[in-house]
Enzyme design. Structure first.
Site, PDB file in Angstrom:
ATOM      1  CG  HIS A   6      14.200 -51.815 -17.096  1.00  0.00           C
ATOM      2  ND1 HIS A   6      14.114 -52.578 -15.950  1.00  0.00           N
ATOM      3  CD2 HIS A   6      14.405 -52.700 -18.112  1.00  0.00           C
ATOM      4  CE1 HIS A   6      14.278 -53.855 -16.269  1.00  0.00           C
ATOM      5  NE2 HIS A   6      14.449 -53.963 -17.559  1.00  0.00           N
ATOM      6  CG  ASP A  15      12.946 -51.378 -12.943  1.00  0.00           C
ATOM      7  OD1 ASP A  15      12.259 -50.882 -13.854  1.00  0.00           O
ATOM      8  OD2 ASP A  15      13.949 -52.080 -13.146  1.00  0.00           O
ATOM      9  CB  SER A  52      12.865 -57.013 -17.864  1.00  0.00           C
ATOM     10  OG  SER A  52      14.260 -57.051 -17.726  1.00  0.00           O
TER      11      SER A  52
END
Length: 312
Positions: free
Chosen positions: A57, A88, A166
């Site tokens: 993402h 992901d 992230s």
């Protein structure tokens, strides 16, 4: 006064990168037009083969991608080689190999135990300075991954994980045990990371130059917790087995399993009536963990009850 600098921190710093992405958003109501552009930052880390791991993402729909080494001011152009929306995860490569001068790739470890101490590294909230947070592994279970809503094994920690973390490494005993990818705004001290077994599955998958994704069983099933239903199907009054409701066309089990079959075992592992298996001693998770750890082309044994008779 003296201060101790841990060798783990030094080695991680030599592998850590900040990811800068310009995204091209799409307007699905007007597909002939470009949507708005957006910028984001995330974290990544170098692994063997001069490759960088980050979240999918973080680089999805990227039109321009750059990375910067920890402690360096220069940004280098990067390209996305592989993405897995299911996991992901993304693999990023740098065209200018001088980027890797002075870096040290991180090694992948093993699945961490509950209450094992770990450290999360990254650049939360867009900051340029490295941030580290520490905590323990609170839980390991199947839960929903953001991009596809499919469920895979996920790690929960009380170490703070925020936007910008992230793609950062979750490290224990000097090795990567996961990749940070989500926190909960509605809860205190709850963050999630992608366990290292998922990272290994992703890297194994792309070794042949293509991404196939995690194998699916292609079945619909239901729990078998009702005593009367178990008696009707000829089952023991224990906690084993789930009932097959539908087998999809092109499923590996198409023409093998049937509606109302009771699936007792997969790859020799007992399936509980709530659809869980023991993946580690005294730890349970969704039985799909078994096939999700497989590769396409590998065999999968099974044991069922059909018409009150056991078949293998």
């Amino acid at each position: 006064m003296c201060m101790t600098i841990f060798s783990e921190d030094i080695s991680v710093k030599k592998a850590l990168v900040k990811v800068y992405t310009s995204h091209q958003l799409f307007d699905y109501l007007s597909p002939w037009q470009y949507g708005q552009s957006a910028n984001s930052t995330a974290t990544g880390f170098i692994i063997d083969g001069e490759r960088i791991i980050t979240n999918a993402h973080a680089v999805l729909n990227s039109k321009f991608l750059q990375v910067r080494k920890e402690g360096d001011s220069k940004k280098y152009k990067a390209v996305v080689k592989f993405t897995s929306e299911e996991y992901d995860l993304a693999l990023v490569e740098i065209e200018d190999k001088s980027f890797f001068k002075g870096t040290v790739p991180l090694k992948l470890g093993t699945l961490p135990e509950i209450q094992e101490k770990l450290t999360v590294y990254g650049y939360p909230l867009g900051g340029d300075k490295l941030s580290t947070t520490q905590g323990i592994v609170s839980r390991m279970e199947h839960n929903t991954y953001t991009l596809t809503n499919r469920k895979f094994l996920i790690g929960q920690t009380d170490a703070a994980i925020n936007s910008g973390n992230s793609g950062g490494p979750v490290v224990s005993k000097g090795k990567v045990v996961g990749v940070a990818f989500a926190g909960l705004n509605s809860a205190d001290n709850i963050g999630y990371f992608i366990p290292v077994n998922i990272v290994n599955n992703f890297l194994d998958d792309i070794k042949d130059g293509t991404y196939d994704g995690p194998p699916k069983l292609g079945i619909q099933w239901a729990k078998l917790e009702s005593t009367s239903q178990r008696q009707m199907l000829g089952l023991k009054n224990d906690s084993k087995g789930i009932i097959i409701k539908k087998v999809f066309t092109n499923s590996p089990f198409y023409g093998v399993l049937q509606r109302n079959d009771v699936l007792l075992k997969l790859d020799g592992q007992n399936i509980e009536s709530d659809g869980t298996i023991e993946f580690r001693k005294n730890e349970k998770t969704d039985f799909n963990f078994i096939n999700q750890e497989k590769k396409y082309g590998q065999n999968l044994s099974y044991e069922i009850i059909r018409d009150k008779k056991v078949q293998k």
